[in-house]
Design a protein around this motif. Structure first.
Motif: not given
Length: 522
Positions: A319-344
């Protein structure tokens, strides 16, 4: 040798470097977009500003001083504690927009009229992120000439209110595990019949606000109780380094063992990283890295994230629930940008399908999950869009912002504000507007377009670097708050190019750059 020990010997920790990347992106100057041009971005930014004032003025005219606006019927309601919630939640957005007149009026009204010695039982989590965070952010802006929003007559009234409120929340932490009750009565403490079960997010999303308050008041108890809560949760993680959704604060037993990054858990991960970035406490960094690696190993089915049993790793909900959508932004702060791009991109595809993101989207059937059809004006997808544009300067994120703005304008706008969408397939409106619409949703959308045209606001060009709370409140890395931490110093270093595989625990390549940075292909 552990990877982070190696990194600390050779230079700044990986997360410090990733935050430095954001500093470099900040220096890169206005983006030139193929889709949304700079002139259109300026128009869209102004449209978002008008959106804010349509909703804010609607609240002030028809609901104030009640907590929230009912935007269809143009009435108000007390939804949290009966203390002008939407005004307090909106103060730093007024400051961000440069509206000193209304910011000053709001601060002065709150300082004179809001009191917390009331017989109200309130959510510890919501009161912390909306009220305590709102008071602290507005105080830090109103008390500092460097922000350009200093109020001459201001005498720390909001800080005193924040201190009083936090003192009234403290009885919730009196549990054997250190994890707080979910609710507390502001006058009498914890009710006798209060549930002993709370969410992981409820116990793990307190460190920023309470930590700042400890620094501003020189009272360490606030920071200590919230750190003890995080420790209490993490000590009860599974052997897979996963945490569940709900826990008994007396026994420490997990009452819901579903592990995910969305509902009931989301901001636990967020505050681990942000507490490290703001305070420089490496205990938070260590826990975040261990938790992040477990998420990426057991929950990440590229580009989606699922929920699994915390003990076995077996799938519970695809299940994708809408609160998960913060995660790519958190990944940017963590420096893990590539999976953030795909998930977003995957998350935005759900928005494109319906015009909004439903609370739940079933990945197995590609349909809206029954009972989770609404869109309550959530900000998380916009938040991640802002961070990804800030990191990559890729024009596609301006296109995303334009689409989201159009959906809100044509689907959610109503007579006195913006309405919840009760069904994303029919776009039926619901007579409710959460305060976070003005604290987060509009704020991130405005910041996105402002960044594209050459930003002139306290976040991008102000005297400090800011961490956003989970409610979108501006928390500055001032010397009295950040002390000697990593976040305070990294913005004076060179920019870096690195292979950002945080979940693999390695930093394979670093190269210096003077003004701009670019991602190294994986």
């Amino acid at each position: 040798m552990q990877p982070m020990r190696l990194l600390r010997r050779q230079g700044p920790p990986l997360l410090c470097l990733s935050a430095a990347l954001l500093a470099c992106a900040l220096l890169a100057g206005p983006a030139v977009a193929d889709g949304v041009t700079p002139s259109e971005a300026r128009r869209l930014r102004d449209e978002v500003k008008d959106m804010f004032y349509h909703a804010f003025d609607g609240y002030m005219q028809h609901a104030f001083p009640l907590d929230e606006l009912r935007p269809l019927s143009c009435q108000g309601e007390d939804s949290l504690g009966g203390y002008a919630l939407t005004l307090i939640d909106s103060l730093d957005t007024l400051a961000l927009l440069g509206d000193k007149e209304r910011f000053s009026a709001g601060v002065q009204w709150v300082g004179k009229n809001v009191r917390f010695d009331i017989n109200k039982t309130v959510s510890v989590f919501e009161t912390n992120i909306r009220i305590l965070g709102g008071l602290l952010s507005a105080h830090l802006i109103a008390s500092d000439y460097a922000t350009g929003m200093r109020i001459d007559s201001y005498d720390d009234q909001l800080l005193h209110l924040a201190d009083d409120l936090a003192q009234r929340l403290l009885p919730a932490f009196d549990t054997p595990t250190g994890i707080p009750f979910g609710s507390v009565n502001l006058l009498y403490g914890v009710d006798d019949d209060e549930s002993k079960v709370t969410s992981t997010a409820g116990g793990g999303t307190l460190t920023l606000e309470f930590g700042i308050l400890s620094r501003l008041t020189n009272n360490s108890v606030f920071e200590q109780v919230t750190k003890n809560s995080v420790r209490g949760i993490w000590a009860r993680r599974s052997k897979l380094n996963l945490v569940g959704a709900h826990i008994n604060v007396f026994t420490g037993e997990w009452t819901q063992k579903d592990a995910g990054i969305g509902t009931s858990i989301d901001s636990f991960y967020e505050y681990l990283l942000k507490a490290y970035l703001l305070f420089g406490d490496e205990e938070y960094l260590y826990v975040f890295q261990e938790a992040y690696k477990a998420v990426m190993h057991y929950l990440h089915h590229d580009p989606w994230y699922i929920e699994v049993n915390m003990n076995s790793g077996a799938t519970v909900w695809p299940l994708f629930n809408s609160l998960q959508a913060f995660w790519p932004g958190l990944q940017v702060l963590a420096g893990d940008v590539d999976p953030a791009i795909r998930t977003h991109a995957a998350f935005f595809s759900v928005w494109k399908k319906y015009g909004f993101t439903p609370e739940g989207f079933n990945l197995a059937t590609s349909t809206v999950q029954n009972g989770q059809r609404s869109y309550p004006l959530r900000p998380e997808l916009i938040e991640s869009t802002y961070w990804l544009f800030k990191a990559t300067r890729d024009y596609r994120y301006l296109d995303v912002g334009r689409d989201i703005l159009a959906s809100l304008q044509y689907g959610a706008k109503c007579p006195c504000g913006y309405c919840h969408i009760s069904d994303v397939e029919t776009h039926k409106q619901d007579d409710h507007m959460e305060s976070f619409f003005l604290a987060e949703t509009v704020k991130y959308l405005w910041l996105l377009f402002d960044l594209a045209v050459g930003p002139d606001n306290i976040v991008e060009n102000g005297p400090y670097k800011y961490i956003f709370s989970t409610e979108g409140h501006l928390l500055p890395a001032t010397p009295e708050i950040a002390l000697t931490n990593c976040f305070q110093s990294i913005f004076n270093v060179q920019c870096f190019v690195c292979n950002k595989r945080l979940h693999q625990g390695s930093l394979s390549r670093i190269e210096s750059r003077s003004k701009t940075w670019h991602l190294v292909p994986q």
